[in-house]
Design a protein around this motif. Structure first.
Motif, mmCIF file in Angstrom:
data_model
loop_
_atom_site.group_PDB
_atom_site.id
_atom_site.type_symbol
_atom_site.label_atom_id
_atom_site.label_comp_id
_atom_site.label_asym_id
_atom_site.label_seq_id
_atom_site.Cartn_x
_atom_site.Cartn_y
_atom_site.Cartn_z
ATOM 1 N N ASP A 19 0.870 -1.177 0.000
ATOM 2 C CA ASP A 19 0.000 0.000 0.000
ATOM 3 C C ASP A 19 0.904 1.223 0.000
ATOM 4 O O ASP A 19 1.685 1.420 0.930
ATOM 5 C CB ASP A 19 -0.919 0.004 1.229
ATOM 6 C CG ASP A 19 -1.916 1.137 1.201
ATOM 7 O OD1 ASP A 19 -2.574 1.333 0.171
ATOM 8 O OD2 ASP A 19 -2.024 1.837 2.222
ATOM 9 N N GLU A 20 0.813 2.032 -1.036
ATOM 10 C CA GLU A 20 1.687 3.188 -1.179
ATOM 11 C C GLU A 20 1.593 4.101 0.045
ATOM 12 O O GLU A 20 0.518 4.376 0.563
ATOM 13 C CB GLU A 20 1.290 3.975 -2.423
ATOM 14 C CG GLU A 20 2.268 5.069 -2.784
ATOM 15 C CD GLU A 20 1.894 5.739 -4.088
ATOM 16 O OE1 GLU A 20 2.087 6.952 -4.167
ATOM 17 O OE2 GLU A 20 1.414 5.053 -5.000
ATOM 18 N N GLY A 21 2.732 4.547 0.522
ATOM 19 C CA GLY A 21 2.758 5.481 1.635
ATOM 20 C C GLY A 21 2.881 4.842 3.002
ATOM 21 O O GLY A 21 2.888 5.541 4.006
ATOM 22 N N VAL A 22 2.992 3.519 3.072
ATOM 23 C CA VAL A 22 3.110 2.855 4.375
ATOM 24 C C VAL A 22 4.473 3.161 4.986
ATOM 25 O O VAL A 22 5.509 2.985 4.346
ATOM 26 C CB VAL A 22 2.917 1.328 4.240
ATOM 27 C CG1 VAL A 22 3.264 0.623 5.542
ATOM 28 C CG2 VAL A 22 1.501 1.014 3.842
ATOM 29 N N ALA A 23 4.451 3.644 6.216
ATOM 30 C CA ALA A 23 5.687 3.976 6.922
ATOM 31 C C ALA A 23 5.898 3.108 8.162
ATOM 32 O O ALA A 23 7.023 2.922 8.603
ATOM 33 C CB ALA A 23 5.687 5.451 7.321
ATOM 34 N N SER A 24 4.808 2.571 8.723
ATOM 35 C CA SER A 24 4.925 1.748 9.928
ATOM 36 C C SER A 24 3.717 0.823 10.037
ATOM 37 O O SER A 24 2.751 0.949 9.294
ATOM 38 C CB SER A 24 5.041 2.625 11.178
ATOM 39 O OG SER A 24 3.863 3.377 11.373
ATOM 40 N N ALA A 25 3.814 -0.100 11.001
ATOM 41 C CA ALA A 25 2.735 -1.066 11.220
ATOM 42 C C ALA A 25 2.616 -1.358 12.705
ATOM 43 O O ALA A 25 3.579 -1.186 13.465
ATOM 44 C CB ALA A 25 3.004 -2.353 10.458
ATOM 45 N N LYS A 46 3.317 8.152 7.074
ATOM 46 C CA LYS A 46 4.356 8.864 7.835
ATOM 47 C C LYS A 46 3.786 9.789 8.891
ATOM 48 O O LYS A 46 4.462 10.127 9.862
ATOM 49 C CB LYS A 46 5.273 9.633 6.895
ATOM 50 C CG LYS A 46 4.604 10.728 6.113
ATOM 51 C CD LYS A 46 5.600 11.421 5.191
ATOM 52 C CE LYS A 46 4.938 12.437 4.314
ATOM 53 N NZ LYS A 46 4.367 13.566 4.989
ATOM 54 N N ASP A 47 2.513 10.185 8.756
ATOM 55 C CA ASP A 47 1.854 11.035 9.740
ATOM 56 C C ASP A 47 1.060 10.229 10.772
ATOM 57 O O ASP A 47 0.252 10.785 11.509
ATOM 58 C CB ASP A 47 0.932 12.032 9.039
ATOM 59 C CG ASP A 47 1.705 12.984 8.144
ATOM 60 O OD1 ASP A 47 2.801 13.423 8.542
ATOM 61 O OD2 ASP A 47 1.218 13.272 7.031
ATOM 62 N N GLN A 48 1.293 8.929 10.794
ATOM 63 C CA GLN A 48 0.637 7.992 11.720
ATOM 64 C C GLN A 48 -0.870 7.892 11.506
ATOM 65 O O GLN A 48 -1.616 7.596 12.442
ATOM 66 C CB GLN A 48 0.967 8.328 13.180
ATOM 67 C CG GLN A 48 2.411 8.053 13.532
ATOM 68 C CD GLN A 48 2.779 6.595 13.311
ATOM 69 O OE1 GLN A 48 2.204 5.695 13.903
ATOM 70 N NE2 GLN A 48 3.728 6.331 12.418
#
Length: 72
Positions: A19-25, A46-48
């Motif tokens: 999924d484009e834009g995933v920064a964390s899980a 990235k903005d949670q």
């Protein structure tokens, strides 16, 4: 047969491909039924902000049966 031993690391490394834009899980739940385990994760940008949910289905030997990603 596929093993993904560290699913959190997998999501960190390959999340942007799922999924484009995933920064964390974050792991949300683990359920076991009839020898199968389902781990549910929320994926964040990235903005949670939550962007998607990922569900890993594993067999009793912790082998990957399926991976399902749904956008929120």
């Amino acid at each position: 047969t596929a093993y993904i031993l560290d699913r959190m690391k997998f999501l960190k490394d390959f999340g942007p491909l799922l999924d484009e834009g995933v920064a964390s899980a974050r792991l949300e739940s683990v359920t076991t039924d009839d020898g199968k385990t389902v781990e549910a994760y929320t994926l964040f940008d990235k903005d949670q902000r939550p962007t998607a949910n990922a569900h890993f289905e594993l067999d009793r030997h912790r082998r990957l049966l399926s991976l399902k990603v749904e956008q929120i």
